[in-house]
Design a protein around this motif. Structure first.
Motif, PDB file in Angstrom:
ATOM      1  N   ARG A   1      -8.709  -1.208 -30.895  1.00 14.08           N
ATOM      2  CA  ARG A   1      -9.573  -0.179 -30.311  1.00 14.08           C
ATOM      3  C   ARG A   1     -11.045  -0.535 -30.496  1.00 14.08           C
ATOM      4  O   ARG A   1     -11.849  -0.386 -29.569  1.00 14.08           O
TER       5      ARG A   1
ATOM      6  N   TRP B   1      -2.423  15.512 -20.482  1.00 14.34           N
ATOM      7  CA  TRP B   1      -3.759  15.097 -20.075  1.00 14.34           C
ATOM      8  C   TRP B   1      -4.252  16.017 -18.971  1.00 14.34           C
ATOM      9  O   TRP B   1      -3.506  16.372 -18.053  1.00 14.34           O
TER      10      TRP B   1
ATOM     11  N   ARG C   1      -1.808   8.772 -29.347  1.00 10.53           N
ATOM     12  CA  ARG C   1      -2.195   9.109 -27.981  1.00 10.53           C
ATOM     13  C   ARG C   1      -2.835   7.903 -27.286  1.00 10.53           C
ATOM     14  O   ARG C   1      -2.529   7.602 -26.127  1.00 10.53           O
ATOM     15  N   PHE C   2      -3.710   7.225 -27.980  1.00 12.08           N
ATOM     16  CA  PHE C   2      -4.377   6.051 -27.410  1.00 12.08           C
ATOM     17  C   PHE C   2      -3.366   4.952 -27.096  1.00 12.08           C
ATOM     18  O   PHE C   2      -3.365   4.378 -26.001  1.00 12.08           O
TER      19      PHE C   2
ATOM     20  N   VAL D   1     -13.324   8.722 -26.528  1.00  8.21           N
ATOM     21  CA  VAL D   1     -12.123   7.881 -26.611  1.00  8.21           C
ATOM     22  C   VAL D   1     -11.795   7.597 -28.080  1.00  8.21           C
ATOM     23  O   VAL D   1     -10.631   7.639 -28.495  1.00  8.21           O
ATOM     24  N   ASP D   2     -12.832   7.313 -28.887  1.00  9.85           N
ATOM     25  CA  ASP D   2     -12.615   7.056 -30.311  1.00  9.85           C
ATOM     26  C   ASP D   2     -12.005   8.265 -31.016  1.00  9.85           C
ATOM     27  O   ASP D   2     -11.314   8.117 -32.037  1.00  9.85           O
TER      28      ASP D   2
ATOM     29  N   LEU E   1      -9.649  10.148 -29.951  1.00 10.86           N
ATOM     30  CA  LEU E   1      -8.211  10.260 -29.731  1.00 10.86           C
ATOM     31  C   LEU E   1      -7.469   9.685 -30.931  1.00 10.86           C
ATOM     32  O   LEU E   1      -7.881   8.681 -31.513  1.00 10.86           O
ATOM     33  N   ASP E   2      -6.347  10.298 -31.278  1.00 12.61           N
ATOM     34  CA  ASP E   2      -5.560   9.716 -32.371  1.00 12.61           C
ATOM     35  C   ASP E   2      -4.851   8.459 -31.875  1.00 12.61           C
ATOM     36  O   ASP E   2      -4.724   8.217 -30.672  1.00 12.61           O
ATOM     37  N   ASP E   3      -4.376   7.655 -32.819  1.00 19.06           N
ATOM     38  CA  ASP E   3      -3.779   6.369 -32.465  1.00 19.06           C
ATOM     39  C   ASP E   3      -2.546   6.517 -31.579  1.00 19.06           C
ATOM     40  O   ASP E   3      -2.336   5.734 -30.647  1.00 19.06           O
TER      41      ASP E   3
ATOM     42  N   ASP F   1      -5.283   6.254 -18.920  1.00 17.94           N
ATOM     43  CA  ASP F   1      -5.774   7.619 -18.742  1.00 17.94           C
ATOM     44  C   ASP F   1      -7.053   7.899 -19.524  1.00 17.94           C
ATOM     45  O   ASP F   1      -7.912   8.653 -19.062  1.00 17.94           O
ATOM     46  N   PHE F   2      -7.204   7.281 -20.691  1.00 18.44           N
ATOM     47  CA  PHE F   2      -8.397   7.578 -21.492  1.00 18.44           C
ATOM     48  C   PHE F   2      -9.661   6.959 -20.906  1.00 18.44           C
ATOM     49  O   PHE F   2     -10.764   7.234 -21.370  1.00 18.44           O
TER      50      PHE F   2
END
Length: 371
Positions: free
Chosen positions: A156, A265, A98-99, A91-92, A94-96, A73-74
């Motif tokens: 990441r 999302w 969620r990613f 994208v960076d 986003l917290d871990d 999704d990201f």
């Protein structure tokens, strides 16, 4: 079978149409990972693969689960930016948790089973379940999932460097080439929205998309909800209320109509730019109805005869030792499914198999499944 996005009460301006470098890059990466889905891009994919350095090819292989079967999704930005770097910055951000959860959905092939569970970064049972699902997909998926949950920042950062390396390797040149086509599509959608309304704009996105709106008597009365309905081989729904929906055109997306609709999302639709001579897609329910019509052994026998030329109900009844009413019932099913043509000549109606529709049934099925 459809995906429904509830937009009741959502102002039209909250539906955003915009091009996305990151979304198109991952569409290209999907073409490289699954070229049989994209016959029109076979020569492009062959050229790109031939020019990839060994290190970049290995890195793309490490992470291809993020875009091969479905799309993390990201990788489909809810608010597209002008450059790939800006979208990777988002994208960076986003917290871990969620990613990692979004990445594991594609890596594990779990059909979003991990959403709504405790984070695999903090919960041992969720982590073990994710590793079990990834291992069922293959050793590469299992290794990626294990690295991802053990050290999210390192994975990441490596993924970002990999996507950035695609720029000079093939993306930058291809993006420059296709941007005018994407811009033209967006102008067309804007003109349709301004002059003919949102429904026409959505129909131009894809014939597989319809806008369901309350009638005049229902407006404000709590009746029919306003919904975007996407004809896909799934039964899911989501809501865009309080946020919005993003529509992103794609040159490399055909035949896929990719939809982000996970809880938490913003819904995103990544749609293929239509070719001027492309036939509209056949709805999944129509394909299913045709397959069901042909599945009956008696109808299959009738089709065999009708494929050779026009016949009347009486002729078919005589040829297959059936009653006229029985033949008539089966012909009605075949005709309603669109598999027959008919011509009246005096007192008689002659039926014939529509070979064009029948011949395209396999392609229509594949298009509907891949949509």
């Amino acid at each position: 079978m459809s995906l429904v996005v509830d937009i009741t009460g959502l102002p039209d301006e909250r539906l955003l149409f915009a091009a996305s470098p990151l979304a198109e890059l991952t569409a290209m990466l999907h073409v490289l990972a699954a070229p049989p889905h994209h016959p029109a891009s076979v020569s492009w994919a062959a050229r790109v693969r031939a020019g990839l350095g060994m290190e970049l090819a290995e890195r793309l292989g490490e992470a291809e689960f993020l875009w091969r079967s479905s799309r993390a999704d990201f990788l489909l930005p809810a608010r597209p930016a002008a450059t790939l770097a800006e979208e990777l910055d988002a994208v960076d951000a986003l917290d871990d948790d969620r990613f990692v959860s979004a990445a594991l959905v594609t890596t594990c092939g779990s059909d979003r089973v991990l959403f709504g569970t405790p984070s695999p970064l903090a919960d041992t049972a969720s982590r073990d379940r994710a590793l079990e699902l990834a291992l069922a997909r293959g050793p590469q998926q299992a290794a990626f999932a294990e690295r991802l949950m053990a050290d999210p920042p390192t994975v990441r950062a490596r993924l970002r460097r990999t996507l950035e390396a695609c720029g000079p390797a093939f993306f930058d040149e291809t993006w420059r080439r296709i941007r005018p086509e994407l811009a033209a599509d967006l102008r067309h959608k804007a003109e349709l929205r301004a002059h003919r309304g949102l429904g026409e704009a959505l129909r131009a996105v894809s014939a597989a998309i319809t806008l369901e709106e309350p009638g005049p008597s229902e407006t404000g009365g709590g009746g029919t909800r306003r919904r975007i309905v996407i004809d896909k081989l799934q039964d899911n729904s989501t809501s865009a209320q309080g946020d919005g929906v993003t529509f992103i055109p794609s040159v490399f997306g055909e035949p896929h109509l990719v939809c982000v609709h996970a809880p938490g999302w913003r819904p995103v639709l990544h749609y293929p730019v239509a070719s001027p001579d492309a036939a509209p897609p056949v709805r999944m329910d129509v394909v299913a109805r045709r397959l069901e019509a042909l599945a009956h052994p008696v109808r299959l026998r009738l089709v065999r005869t009708l494929a050779r030329g026009p016949h009347t109900t009486g002729e078919l009844a005589s040829a297959w030792e059936l009653t006229a009413p029985e033949v008539s019932r089966h012909l009605t099913v075949l005709r309603k499914s669109g598999l027959l043509t008919s011509v009246r000549r005096g007192r008689y109606v002659h039926y014939e198999l529509d070979t064009r529709v029948t011949a395209s049934l396999g392609a229509d099925l594949l298009d509907a499944v891949l949509r």
